[in-house]
Structure formats: C-alpha cells, structure tokens
Design an enzyme around this catalytic site. Structure first.
Site, PDB file in Angstrom:
ATOM      1  CG  ASP A  10      -1.648   1.239   1.481  1.00 40.15           C
ATOM      2  OD1 ASP A  10      -2.336   1.695   0.551  1.00 40.15           O
ATOM      3  OD2 ASP A  10      -1.536   1.804   2.587  1.00 40.15           O
ATOM      4  CB  ILE A  11       0.819   4.490  -1.521  1.00 37.89           C
ATOM      5  CG1 ILE A  11       1.231   3.770  -2.816  1.00 37.89           C
ATOM      6  CG2 ILE A  11       1.527   5.851  -1.427  1.00 37.89           C
ATOM      7  CD1 ILE A  11       0.947   4.560  -4.076  1.00 37.89           C
ATOM      8  CG  ASP A  12      -1.562   7.580   0.774  1.00 32.01           C
ATOM      9  OD1 ASP A  12      -0.833   8.577   0.726  1.00 32.01           O
ATOM     10  OD2 ASP A  12      -2.236   7.177  -0.187  1.00 32.01           O
ATOM     11  N   GLY A  45      -5.325   2.635  -3.162  1.00 30.36           N
ATOM     12  CA  GLY A  45      -6.584   3.235  -3.557  1.00 30.36           C
ATOM     13  C   GLY A  45      -6.381   4.428  -4.475  1.00 30.36           C
ATOM     14  CG  ASP A 209      -2.008   2.316   6.547  1.00 34.37           C
ATOM     15  OD1 ASP A 209      -2.350   3.375   7.106  1.00 34.37           O
ATOM     16  OD2 ASP A 209      -1.987   2.186   5.320  1.00 34.37           O
ATOM     17  CG  ASN A 212      -7.839   1.267   1.260  1.00 33.61           C
ATOM     18  OD1 ASN A 212      -7.186   1.302   2.291  1.00 33.61           O
ATOM     19  ND2 ASN A 212      -7.417   1.826   0.154  1.00 33.61           N
TER      20      ASN A 212
END
Length: 259
Positions: A10-12, A45, A209, A212
């Site tokens: 994931d990124i954020d 996302g 984290d 989603n």
C-alpha cells in the site's frame, strides 16, 4: 533464497509516512528485494497519475490502482473494472441535491462536478499531490471511470449505501468516501496479477494499514499490517510490524524472512 516471491505494498501510511515522505530504510529495502529477484508491486486506492513519481523512484511497473479496479503488470494494462455509468449519474443527482460534491476519476485525470468546495480542498490536500481536480460536471460521460469520490461527513454516506446497491463505499477521510464497483477490492486486483505472473499463495506477501487494505490482508497468505494501522486492520493480518515512522517496512520484511 530458493524461490521468487511477490510483495504488494500500500502507499499511504505504508510506503509513505504521515508527511507523505518515503523513509530511506523503505527505499533501500525495496531495492534489496529487487536485487534478490523478488517482484515488487503497489496496491493502492490512489489513481495511477497520483503516484507516477513514486513508481519511477522505486522502479516499479506492476501496480493495482483504485483499490483493484485498474491493474497494470510490467507496464501493460491487465484488468479494469469500471463504475456503472447510469447508477453514477443518478448518484450524482442525489449528491447535488444534498450539496455533496463528487469527483470523477479515470486512469488519466479527475474532475469535480462543482467549481470548488472546501471538502474537496480539505481531503485532497492531505494527499500532498500536485494533481488537483478541475471542474467538469460531464466527465463521467463516454469514458470508463474506476472510482468516484463522494464528499460528505461520517454517517452521511449511509443513504447512498442503501440506495445504490451496485457500489461499495469506503471512507478514507472524515469528509470523503471512495465509490467503487460492488465487490471490487485490492484482493481481486492482486488475484489478477498473481494469476498472470504465476506466484503460488505461499510466495505472496502484502503490507497495508487502512480499512481498504482489509480484503487484501485477509486474502494474501503472508499479510503484514503496519503498526500505525487501525486495530481492525491488524486483526485481518497474519503479522503486525512496527509503524511506518519506525522503519516498519524494513522490520516487517525481516520478520517474514524476505530480508
């Protein structure tokens, strides 16, 4: 190492810290994985145009965007899943009456149905991206959209959930909700990637984290929740690493034996 694995990030709150910065330990860990022959991918996302710089910095060309609705493998589009245009038009009409703005999103751009709104500014600003939605109320027409943002306060999305059964609504900000095709998820996007590349379940890993990420962490065999993640997210994962601020990616990769 005897076998190659694939690792989805994931990124954020996972690759990027809360200031939207990439920790040096994370960058070094990603390149070490690649040196060892592993496949590194992103599952987010975000829209593809929102993290092009990050992909280039990390030299990653396999990614799952829009929570699974737009999937690219080795730079080529593999799978897409677009929103129902008729239902989206009806939802937009309801949202306008409720003074809830929406932002339409495809793989290239995002456009708002209103000239400006403080909810849009407040939420998009937290992403710390250069790209900002401009005004085009008809952007949903004659194009495939993979996600739409609905801007409303917590709880106000319930009326939309009841009325529009072919969409899923996932909150990502106190004043913004992702609208996705019903049943779409990072897990489905990841499934398309691993089937294409031929990675068995035991060689699949995922780090996340947020809410989603729950479907992804529940379905990927070797799943790792960030220490800064919500408790519900941690319960969905097989492992829990340290916070992104505390070299959580490096620690997690070492914990599962990839580094």
């Amino acid at each position: 190492m005897t076998e190659r694995s694939i690792i989805f990030f994931d990124i954020d709150g996972t690759l990027l810290n809360h200031d939207k910065k990439l920790p040096s330990s994370t960058k070094e860990a990603i390149f070490k994985l690649k040196e060892l022959g592993h496949e590194v991918a992103i599952a987010t996302g975000r829209a593809p145009f929102m993290y092009r710089d990050l992909r280039e910095e990390l030299e990653i060309d396999t990614f799952v965007s829009y929570n699974g609705q737009y999937v690219v493998v080795n730079g080529k589009v593999l799978y897409t899943n677009s929103l129902n245009t008729t239902s989206l038009e009806k939802l937009t009409e309801v949202a306008l009456r409720n003074e809830h703005p929406v932002v339409f999103m495809d793989h290239e751009d995002m456009k708002a149905n209103v000239p400006e709104h403080h909810y849009i500014n407040e939420s998009i600003d937290t992403l710390k991206i250069e790209h900002f939605p401009t005004h085009d109320p008809h952007y949903y027409k004659k194009r495939d959209l993979y996600q739409t943002l609905l801007f409303c306060r917590e709880g106000e999305e319930k009326q939309y959930e009841q009325e529009f059964q072919d969409f899923d609504f996932i909150r990502w900000h106190p004043v913004s909700v992702d609208i996705l095709p019903k049943g779409g998820s990072k897990a489905k996007g990841i499934q398309a990637v691993v089937e294409k590349l031929g990675f068995p379940k035991e060689n699949q890993y995922a780090f996340g984290d947020g809410l989603n990420d729950i479907a992804m962490l529940s379905s990927v065999t070797n799943s790792v929740a960030m220490g800064n993640g919500e408790e519900e997210v941690k319960r969905a994962a097989k492992y829990v690493t340290k916070s992104v601020e505390d070299d959580g990616i490096l620690h997690g990769l070492q914990m599962v034996g990839l580094l």
